[in-house]
Design a protein around this motif. Structure first.
Motif, mmCIF file in Angstrom:
data_model
loop_
_atom_site.group_PDB
_atom_site.id
_atom_site.type_symbol
_atom_site.label_atom_id
_atom_site.label_comp_id
_atom_site.label_asym_id
_atom_site.label_seq_id
_atom_site.Cartn_x
_atom_site.Cartn_y
_atom_site.Cartn_z
ATOM 1 N N TYR A 98 0.832 -1.206 0.000
ATOM 2 C CA TYR A 98 0.000 0.000 0.000
ATOM 3 C C TYR A 98 0.862 1.250 0.000
ATOM 4 O O TYR A 98 1.917 1.296 0.653
ATOM 5 N N ILE A 99 0.395 2.260 -0.712
ATOM 6 C CA ILE A 99 0.979 3.594 -0.656
ATOM 7 C C ILE A 99 0.105 4.429 0.265
ATOM 8 O O ILE A 99 -1.058 4.735 -0.046
ATOM 9 N N GLU A 100 0.648 4.753 1.422
ATOM 10 C CA GLU A 100 -0.099 5.475 2.450
ATOM 11 C C GLU A 100 0.049 6.992 2.268
ATOM 12 O O GLU A 100 1.071 7.474 1.789
ATOM 13 N N THR A 101 -0.978 7.709 2.692
ATOM 14 C CA THR A 101 -0.918 9.170 2.754
ATOM 15 C C THR A 101 -0.542 9.573 4.171
ATOM 16 O O THR A 101 -1.275 9.270 5.124
ATOM 17 N N LEU A 102 0.611 10.231 4.325
ATOM 18 C CA LEU A 102 1.141 10.541 5.648
ATOM 19 C C LEU A 102 0.360 11.652 6.346
ATOM 20 O O LEU A 102 -0.167 12.571 5.711
ATOM 21 N N VAL A 103 0.330 11.554 7.662
ATOM 22 C CA VAL A 103 -0.105 12.641 8.550
ATOM 23 C C VAL A 103 1.137 13.104 9.311
ATOM 24 O O VAL A 103 1.931 12.283 9.778
ATOM 25 N N LYS A 104 1.311 14.446 9.424
ATOM 26 C CA LYS A 104 2.496 14.992 10.098
ATOM 27 C C LYS A 104 2.067 15.918 11.232
ATOM 28 O O LYS A 104 0.970 16.487 11.222
ATOM 29 N N GLY A 107 5.717 19.989 13.494
ATOM 30 C CA GLY A 107 7.126 20.064 13.126
ATOM 31 C C GLY A 107 7.456 19.351 11.836
ATOM 32 O O GLY A 107 8.628 19.258 11.465
ATOM 33 N N GLY A 108 6.445 18.787 11.170
ATOM 34 C CA GLY A 108 6.670 18.082 9.915
ATOM 35 C C GLY A 108 7.090 16.642 10.078
ATOM 36 O O GLY A 108 7.525 16.016 9.113
ATOM 37 N N ASN A 109 6.963 16.107 11.298
ATOM 38 C CA ASN A 109 7.345 14.721 11.548
ATOM 39 C C ASN A 109 6.160 13.793 11.304
ATOM 40 O O ASN A 109 5.053 14.060 11.792
ATOM 41 N N PRO A 110 6.351 12.694 10.567
ATOM 42 C CA PRO A 110 5.246 11.762 10.311
ATOM 43 C C PRO A 110 4.736 11.148 11.614
ATOM 44 O O PRO A 110 5.516 10.664 12.443
ATOM 45 N N GLY A 117 -10.750 8.640 5.653
ATOM 46 C CA GLY A 117 -11.028 9.994 6.099
ATOM 47 C C GLY A 117 -10.602 10.312 7.511
ATOM 48 O O GLY A 117 -10.811 11.441 7.979
ATOM 49 N N GLU A 118 -9.990 9.378 8.204
ATOM 50 C CA GLU A 118 -9.571 9.579 9.590
ATOM 51 C C GLU A 118 -8.060 9.447 9.710
ATOM 52 O O GLU A 118 -7.415 8.724 8.931
ATOM 53 N N GLU A 119 -7.488 10.154 10.706
ATOM 54 C CA GLU A 119 -6.075 10.013 11.000
ATOM 55 C C GLU A 119 -5.853 8.790 11.884
ATOM 56 O O GLU A 119 -6.525 8.631 12.910
ATOM 57 N N VAL A 120 -4.942 7.951 11.481
ATOM 58 C CA VAL A 120 -4.610 6.734 12.242
ATOM 59 C C VAL A 120 -3.143 6.825 12.643
ATOM 60 O O VAL A 120 -2.256 6.842 11.780
ATOM 61 N N PRO A 121 -2.834 6.897 13.940
ATOM 62 C CA PRO A 121 -1.433 7.025 14.369
ATOM 63 C C PRO A 121 -0.660 5.724 14.153
ATOM 64 O O PRO A 121 -1.227 4.626 14.184
ATOM 65 N N PHE A 122 0.644 5.878 13.953
ATOM 66 C CA PHE A 122 1.517 4.708 13.871
ATOM 67 C C PHE A 122 1.535 3.971 15.205
ATOM 68 O O PHE A 122 1.428 4.571 16.279
ATOM 69 N N ILE A 123 1.698 2.668 15.156
ATOM 70 C CA ILE A 123 2.125 1.890 16.321
ATOM 71 C C ILE A 123 3.650 1.905 16.309
ATOM 72 O O ILE A 123 4.273 1.581 15.297
ATOM 73 N N ARG A 124 4.244 2.299 17.425
ATOM 74 C CA ARG A 124 5.702 2.449 17.490
ATOM 75 C C ARG A 124 6.302 1.380 18.398
ATOM 76 O O ARG A 124 5.808 1.154 19.507
ATOM 77 N N ARG A 125 7.350 0.729 17.910
ATOM 78 C CA ARG A 125 8.028 -0.306 18.686
ATOM 79 C C ARG A 125 9.529 0.018 18.727
ATOM 80 O O ARG A 125 10.273 -0.322 17.821
ATOM 81 N N PRO A 126 9.994 0.690 19.795
ATOM 82 C CA PRO A 126 11.428 0.994 19.895
ATOM 83 C C PRO A 126 12.219 -0.261 20.262
ATOM 84 O O PRO A 126 11.712 -1.158 20.945
ATOM 85 N N PHE A 127 13.457 -0.325 19.790
ATOM 86 C CA PHE A 127 14.333 -1.441 20.161
ATOM 87 C C PHE A 127 15.781 -0.978 20.066
ATOM 88 O O PHE A 127 16.097 0.008 19.404
ATOM 89 N N THR A 128 16.635 -1.696 20.765
ATOM 90 C CA THR A 128 18.054 -1.346 20.842
ATOM 91 C C THR A 128 18.893 -2.467 20.241
ATOM 92 O O THR A 128 18.664 -3.644 20.520
ATOM 93 N N ILE A 129 19.866 -2.091 19.414
ATOM 94 C CA ILE A 129 20.837 -3.050 18.886
ATOM 95 C C ILE A 129 22.145 -2.841 19.632
ATOM 96 O O ILE A 129 22.695 -1.733 19.640
#
Length: 605
Positions: A98-104, A107-110, A117-129
């Motif tokens: 899929y080609i998604e339409t970004l919401v920012k 500050g211009g950060n996605p 028609g609705e804004e759906v926030p990302f699910i974020r999963r931080p991890f450390t290498i």
């Protein structure tokens, strides 16, 4: 002009054949099964032979034997006390991009995407290498809840790429092998296979009542919105991710292609087009014009499947385990049969002007009856002598000439055409040689679009014949009747360490002779050569044949390697040489017999 191309490199080492033959077509009145999964050829072997018996000396419910992956507690291809089964990949369409339409944010950060028609926030999963030098790196994975992993973000154009895959929703797949190992009838096996949601396999089964069945089950999205290339939603291209093309409906099990005891008396699969919907390039319509929600957008070329059906039907009602072994070992090149007449017609045209060396290639092709033996008496590509049977050597020479000329013609025809890489020639190459009238653009692909001159098919054929003739004369000698296929075509088994550039554990090791192997491009006993050399790196990772009976199936198997992963063990590659000779061994199903003949026994308290 637009080139109509065949599939490319992705997944090309994953394939397989399997088929089942009903009692009306067999000598003994018993159903038969054959399976040879095609995977990358490895050392140690991809498969490990296993026998799981919890019934003979215990109170469990599982008694199964066959091939599995080391460490797994199931038999993947094999038998139990009642049934036998085999698997090939379906090439069903399990994913969409899929080609998604970004919401920012301000500050211009996605921060997410737009969906219906609705804004759906990302699910974020931080991890450390954490690295071995003591340093570390913080990273973050992003997911779109309704589609899946974010693969790429283009902040300039306010878009992102996501991948929706059936594997993201996997749930009951792990149950199917446990239940299949306990199945005693065709219906119990079919119900076990209903657990499959993701792995997408053509599963064929035989049972004690001599039923034969085929069940390519999967939880597959029904893309009723799919269009051909002239529409807005070709399912093989990236889709608009804002909500119009979603997985809101799935095929019911009974809607998927399947068969049980068909009137033909047999079922065969070889990663083929299941309905004929793909041939015209439009998976959304059947050959009769009826619309269909596509469940395949790719398939194998069809040569293996056609040859398997030809052989099954040609043998008629005289099938046995021996005929199954013969079919699984068949090295007739149906592709060669289809392409060589066109090659010869162009080559012999007065406008084609080959040199003496080029004429030798034509001679080898004209004498060829389309089989691909090695032409060697042994498996050492360098040291084994030529066979004494000139007919076999003539066949090996023709096979050599065909593959070499096909590679060169493909290179010249596809030059500067943005053609796919990999072993499969494009549809443009195939039909330019076989029947240019089948090409939408016509007979135009012989010309190199990067040059001002208009190259003709005769000029291209002349150049290809000369290049191939000079190469084969330099490599194999001036006598075109002794161009043994096995001198250049051989099997290379790769260790896992070769992925990291460590080749010392490959078999053979670098600069050593290959294992000469028969077969060729798209033969039933598949032995696809490389496009820049003739090395085979993928093929039948095991060969498995079974005969049903009221007392349970009797099976035999072949494995390209050994049971030990210890490179110094005598059992590291001892099964490879019978495999190269297409010699099966019994799959021992009696645990006492296995124990009595064991070379080594390891007991656990």
């Amino acid at each position: 002009r637009r080139m109509i191309l065949g599939p490319g490199l992705v997944g090309e080492e994953i394939g397989s054949n399997n088929w089942v033959v009903g009692p009306s077509l067999t000598v003994n009145g018993n159903a038969l099964l054959s399976n040879d999964p095609h995977l990358g050829m490895t050392q140690p072997a991809t498969w490990y032979l296993a026998h799981l018996d919890a019934t003979t000396n215990g109170s469990g419910a599982i008694h199964a034997a066959g091939a599995t992956f080391a460490g797994l507690p199931w038999v993947i291809v094999g038998q139990n006390e009642s049934i036998a089964w085999g698997l090939t990949t379906t090439v069903m369409d399990f994913s969409d991009v899929y080609i998604e339409t970004l919401v920012k944010d301000a500050g211009g950060n996605p921060t997410g995407v737009m969906f219906k028609g609705e804004e759906v926030p990302f699910i974020r999963r931080p991890f450390t290498i954490n690295f071995s030098d003591g340093t570390s790196q913080e990273n973050e994975l992003l997911f779109v809840p309704h589609h899946g992993a974010v693969r790429e973000i283009d902040g300039v154009n306010d878009t992102a790429v996501t991948l929706r895959w059936t594997g993201n929703d996997i749930d009951t797949d792990i149950n199917f092998l446990t239940e299949l190992a306990q199945a005693t009838t065709m219906e119990e096996a079919r119900l076990a296979l209903e657990n499959i949601t993701t792995i997408g396999q053509n599963v064929v089964v035989i049972d004690p009542d001599n039923n034969i069945g085929w069940f390519p089950y999967n939880r597959l999205p029904k893309r009723t919105w799919a269009t051909n290339l002239d529409g807005d939603a070709p399912p093989w291209l990236p889709l608009d991710g804002t909500g119009a093309y979603e997985w809101e409906e799935y095929f019911a099990i009974e809607e998927l292609p399947q068969a049980l005891n068909p009137a033909s008396g047999y079922i065969a699969t070889a990663n083929n087009d299941m309905t004929g919907a793909l041939f015209d390039g439009d998976p959304t319509t059947l050959p009769n014009g009826d619309p269909i929600a596509p469940y395949q957008v790719d398939s194998a070329a069809g040569f293996r499947h056609s040859q398997i059906t030809n052989l099954i039907e040609g043998i008629g009602d005289q099938h046995s385990r021996e005929t199954m072994d013969a079919i699984i070992s068949d090295v007739y090149s149906l592709m060669g049969e289809r392409m060589v007449p066109g090659m010869i017609a162009i080559a012999n045209d007065p406008l084609t002007m080959p040199t003496v060396e080029g004429r030798k290639v034509i001679n080898a092709l004209q004498d060829w009856n389309f089989t691909c033996p090695t032409g060697l008496d042994g498996t050492n590509s360098d040291l084994s002598p030529l066979v004494s049977d000139q007919n076999e050597l003539t066949e090996a020479s023709g096979c050599m000439a065909f593959h070499a000329l096909l590679n060169e013609l493909r290179f010249l025809i596809e030059l500067n055409e943005s053609a796919p890489t990999g072993r499969k020639p494009s549809i443009a190459v195939y039909y330019s040689i076989v029947d240019p009238s089948e090409l939408v653009a016509g007979d135009v692909y012989w010309d190199d679009p990067a040059t001002p001159e208009l190259e003709t098919k005769f000029e291209v054929m002349s150049a290809a014949l000369d290049t191939v003739g000079n190469f084969l004369v330099s490599e194999l000698g001036a006598d075109e009747t002794q161009w043994a296929w096995g001198r250049l075509h051989g099997l290379q088994l790769s260790s896992d360490l070769s992925t990291f550039g460590i080749f010392a554990y490959d078999n053979p090791t670098p600069n050593q002779p290959l294992f000469a192997n028969d077969g060729g491009l798209f033969t039933v006993d598949v032995a696809n050569p490389g496009t820049t050399d003739f090395v085979q790196t993928a093929g039948p990772s095991t060969r498995f044949v079974c005969e049903a009976s009221p007392d349970g199936p009797t099976c035999r198997i072949q494995l390209p390697g050994g049971q030990s992963s210890d490179i110094d063990s005598p059992f590291y590659e001892d099964l490879l040489f019978p495999y190269l000779a297409n010699e099966p061994m019994p799959l021992v199903f009696d645990i006492a017999e296995a124990a009595a003949n064991a070379e080594q026994t390891v007991s656990f308290p």
